[in-house]
Write a protein that holds these residues in place. Sequence first.
Motif, PDB file in Angstrom:
ATOM      1  N   GLN A 154     -40.140 -42.055 -50.422  1.00  0.00           N
ATOM      2  CA  GLN A 154     -39.640 -43.354 -50.007  1.00  0.00           C
ATOM      3  C   GLN A 154     -38.129 -43.482 -50.186  1.00  0.00           C
ATOM      4  OE1 GLN A 154     -41.202 -45.911 -48.583  1.00  0.00           O
ATOM      5  NE2 GLN A 154     -39.537 -47.384 -48.701  1.00  0.00           N
ATOM      6  N   ASP A 155     -37.605 -42.989 -51.312  1.00  0.00           N
ATOM      7  CA  ASP A 155     -36.191 -43.176 -51.629  1.00  0.00           C
ATOM      8  C   ASP A 155     -35.352 -41.931 -51.380  1.00  0.00           C
ATOM      9  OD1 ASP A 155     -36.647 -45.817 -52.512  1.00  0.00           O
ATOM     10  OD2 ASP A 155     -37.344 -45.075 -54.451  1.00  0.00           O
ATOM     11  N   ASP A 156     -35.910 -40.921 -50.731  1.00  0.00           N
ATOM     12  CA  ASP A 156     -35.157 -39.680 -50.490  1.00  0.00           C
ATOM     13  C   ASP A 156     -34.019 -39.925 -49.514  1.00  0.00           C
ATOM     14  OD1 ASP A 156     -36.971 -38.565 -52.130  1.00  0.00           O
ATOM     15  OD2 ASP A 156     -37.857 -37.192 -50.666  1.00  0.00           O
ATOM     16  N   ARG A 157     -32.925 -39.195 -49.722  1.00  0.00           N
ATOM     17  CA  ARG A 157     -31.765 -39.351 -48.848  1.00  0.00           C
ATOM     18  C   ARG A 157     -32.076 -38.909 -47.425  1.00  0.00           C
ATOM     19  NH1 ARG A 157     -26.338 -35.995 -50.093  1.00  0.00           N
ATOM     20  NH2 ARG A 157     -27.652 -34.342 -49.246  1.00  0.00           N
ATOM     21  N   HIS A 158     -32.934 -37.898 -47.288  1.00  0.00           N
ATOM     22  CA  HIS A 158     -33.281 -37.413 -45.955  1.00  0.00           C
ATOM     23  C   HIS A 158     -34.665 -36.771 -45.990  1.00  0.00           C
ATOM     24  CE1 HIS A 158     -30.900 -34.145 -47.944  1.00  0.00           C
ATOM     25  NE2 HIS A 158     -32.004 -33.482 -47.640  1.00  0.00           N
ATOM     26  N   GLN A 159     -35.167 -36.452 -44.818  1.00  0.00           N
ATOM     27  CA  GLN A 159     -36.458 -35.804 -44.652  1.00  0.00           C
ATOM     28  C   GLN A 159     -36.294 -34.675 -43.642  1.00  0.00           C
ATOM     29  OE1 GLN A 159     -39.649 -37.415 -41.895  1.00  0.00           O
ATOM     30  NE2 GLN A 159     -40.593 -37.959 -43.858  1.00  0.00           N
ATOM     31  N   PHE A 160     -36.930 -33.534 -43.899  1.00  0.00           N
ATOM     32  CA  PHE A 160     -36.880 -32.410 -42.970  1.00  0.00           C
ATOM     33  C   PHE A 160     -38.161 -32.370 -42.139  1.00  0.00           C
ATOM     34  CE2 PHE A 160     -34.001 -30.967 -46.339  1.00  0.00           C
ATOM     35  CZ  PHE A 160     -32.916 -30.544 -45.586  1.00  0.00           C
ATOM     36  N   ARG A 161     -37.989 -32.085 -40.846  1.00  0.00           N
ATOM     37  CA  ARG A 161     -39.133 -31.936 -39.947  1.00  0.00           C
ATOM     38  C   ARG A 161     -39.024 -30.607 -39.215  1.00  0.00           C
ATOM     39  NH1 ARG A 161     -38.728 -38.019 -37.275  1.00  0.00           N
ATOM     40  NH2 ARG A 161     -39.029 -39.160 -39.241  1.00  0.00           N
ATOM     41  N   PHE A 162     -40.141 -29.892 -39.125  1.00  0.00           N
ATOM     42  CA  PHE A 162     -40.168 -28.601 -38.451  1.00  0.00           C
ATOM     43  C   PHE A 162     -41.342 -28.545 -37.480  1.00  0.00           C
ATOM     44  CE2 PHE A 162     -38.465 -27.934 -42.723  1.00  0.00           C
ATOM     45  CZ  PHE A 162     -37.263 -27.302 -42.451  1.00  0.00           C
ATOM     46  N   ILE A 163     -41.138 -27.844 -36.381  1.00  0.00           N
ATOM     47  CA  ILE A 163     -42.233 -27.445 -35.499  1.00  0.00           C
ATOM     48  C   ILE A 163     -42.245 -25.929 -35.475  1.00  0.00           C
ATOM     49  CG2 ILE A 163     -43.174 -27.471 -33.169  1.00  0.00           C
ATOM     50  CD1 ILE A 163     -41.833 -30.124 -32.705  1.00  0.00           C
TER      51      ILE A 163
END
Length: 683
Positions: A154-163
Amino acid sequence: MSDDDENRFRPKPGRVRSGGGKGGQAKSFLSKVRKVTRQQQATSGRSRSAKGGGPGHAAKGTLTVASGRGVQRGRGASFVRARNLSNGWSHRQPGSRRVIVKSRSVRRAGKSGKAAAHLRYIQRDGTSRDGVRGQLYSATEDRADGQAFLDRGQDDRHQFRFIVSPEDAGDLADLNGYTRELMAQVEADLGTKLDWVAANHHNTGHPHVHVIVNGRDALGEDLVINGDYLANGIRERASELATLELGPVTEIEQRRKLMVEIDQDRFTRIDRALIAEAEDRFIELRQEPGGLRGQSDRTMRLRRLGKLGDMGLATEHAPGVWELGERLEPTLREMGERGDIIRTMQKALRAEGTERDPMSFQIHDAAPATPVLGRVIDKYLSDELGENLTLVVDGIDGRTHHVSGIDPAHVEDARIGSIIEIGPAESTGRPSDRAIAGMVEDGLYRPSRHLEQARFDGRVPNGDYEGFVDAHVHRLEALRRAGIAERIDADHWRIPADFEERAAAYDSGRNARANIRILSTLDLEHQIGSDGATWLDRRLVGVGVSDLSSSGFGNQVREAMARRREALIDHGDAVRQSDGRVAYRRNLIAALQEREVARVGEEMAAKKALPFRTAADGETVSGAFTGTMQLSSGKFAIVEKSHEFTLVPWRPVIDRRLGREVSGIVRGGSVSWQLGRQQELGL
């Protein structure tokens, strides 16, 4: 997803220089590493060291340096992998299995709600192998808790997404196991445990995996991954694992895959090789003595060039001498995307049990110029790494429409079968543009004059008059770059006569969000037998059938309206006259809505153990806004008091008041909400 969508990163190593004797090159590299480390430590104000044994320990060969609020991970691993890239048909080592990896980092995904939206749509219906809703899994769980994952990030600076899309994913014995092995290797490369979930998609011709990683490492620091590792390292690890399980690609298998690409209407690996070999778009393939492999490659290229020639994308000037079209790559990519869209639309129609001529398909790259009205037959992510949606709509005009770039918040209630209208983007002008236009004298806007007027009026919040005028100047700077306004000097701007219209058009072009109305969340079959006021009822007493096509969904609506008419007659809400025409009861829509609200209210009262009361026209309704209810007649807000509750028409403006006190006046089937002491929004 298209299997030709290769990561087009091209490493270009520089010339090898002498390092001043034996071992000089290694010393040069080590000196650079030490220099970068010292610089990063000086920037952060403290040194970070990774010692063995802990979860944050860096993998062997991985350089960790301080980078802002986190440790940059994967640099050493990406350096090792980059040295193994080779030229040829692809960037992989000979015999390795091809895997496409796409990545994206999204800032503040948890705070903005983007993380929840993305997680929801990668689990959408029809993505799993058996066509049901996709299932999240993690490193240790076959059924991961998505909400718990969102709460942790919830409070993370960013999120990584991969395909992750292995070319031969269909041959892998266990896609879940493959993903877990890949993520374990990524953790080893980065030197930290990762908090991730994944979902497998089988809804395209090539099975692929969506992986979402929260933005903190095992030490609770921001997870910062080296760009080279994101671009190449993960893909190389994925390729290694696929090759290890399935074995190296044989020469025969590789040529079989390439032969399939010769006649395809998209950008292929053969096209990429032709572009790389061409000089000033010319490529020479005259026959030369050589082995069978060289002759086979030449034949493959010539056959592909023949196909490109038929498409007008290549020209043969002499036997074996070809010129590639200037727009060869973008044209083929556009054709490939269009082909993917058409296949998606055909699949959605087949799921509905219907077929359409592809000539009736209409693809909208932005908001449609004229309104599109019809039923939703598909709803999916436009960019599988993002949040925006694409809708496939079976229109009443007999066409099937593909509209991308839809804000998910606008179609949250729309399901497959729902009736919606997608119109052109609204081009309403900004108040700042109107203020600027109002201050123009002889075609000129003067900030100093605007400042005087603002001080005279005295209506600027907090008395920040300079900031108020500066905001208008900043707006003009943006419009100047768009060629709409002209800056003469600091206190003189030339403003065109059609300034407001051009500024609104500029905003519309940049933020061309379609204007969407959900006309009914129910499909036609449920509307026919409903006791509420439906979209079919509004057509029966309104526009009728004049705009309906005689084929496709338009014809289905005609038939549904006829059946709904008979249902209204059976319930005494309509009468067939002697001349064959049908007369509907007075205030049909209001009567049907009132009847449905009363029925649903009594059903809710039995469950809530709280009396239900119908709100009369002109009555002031107040209480706590506790939720919403979707009825045939529309969406209604639940307003509760300590001793009773009522249902009143919902509007988006009260969503931010959920759980709080609201007050409004019921007027003509709608509500004028009073949200504050002096603020009243009539909707």
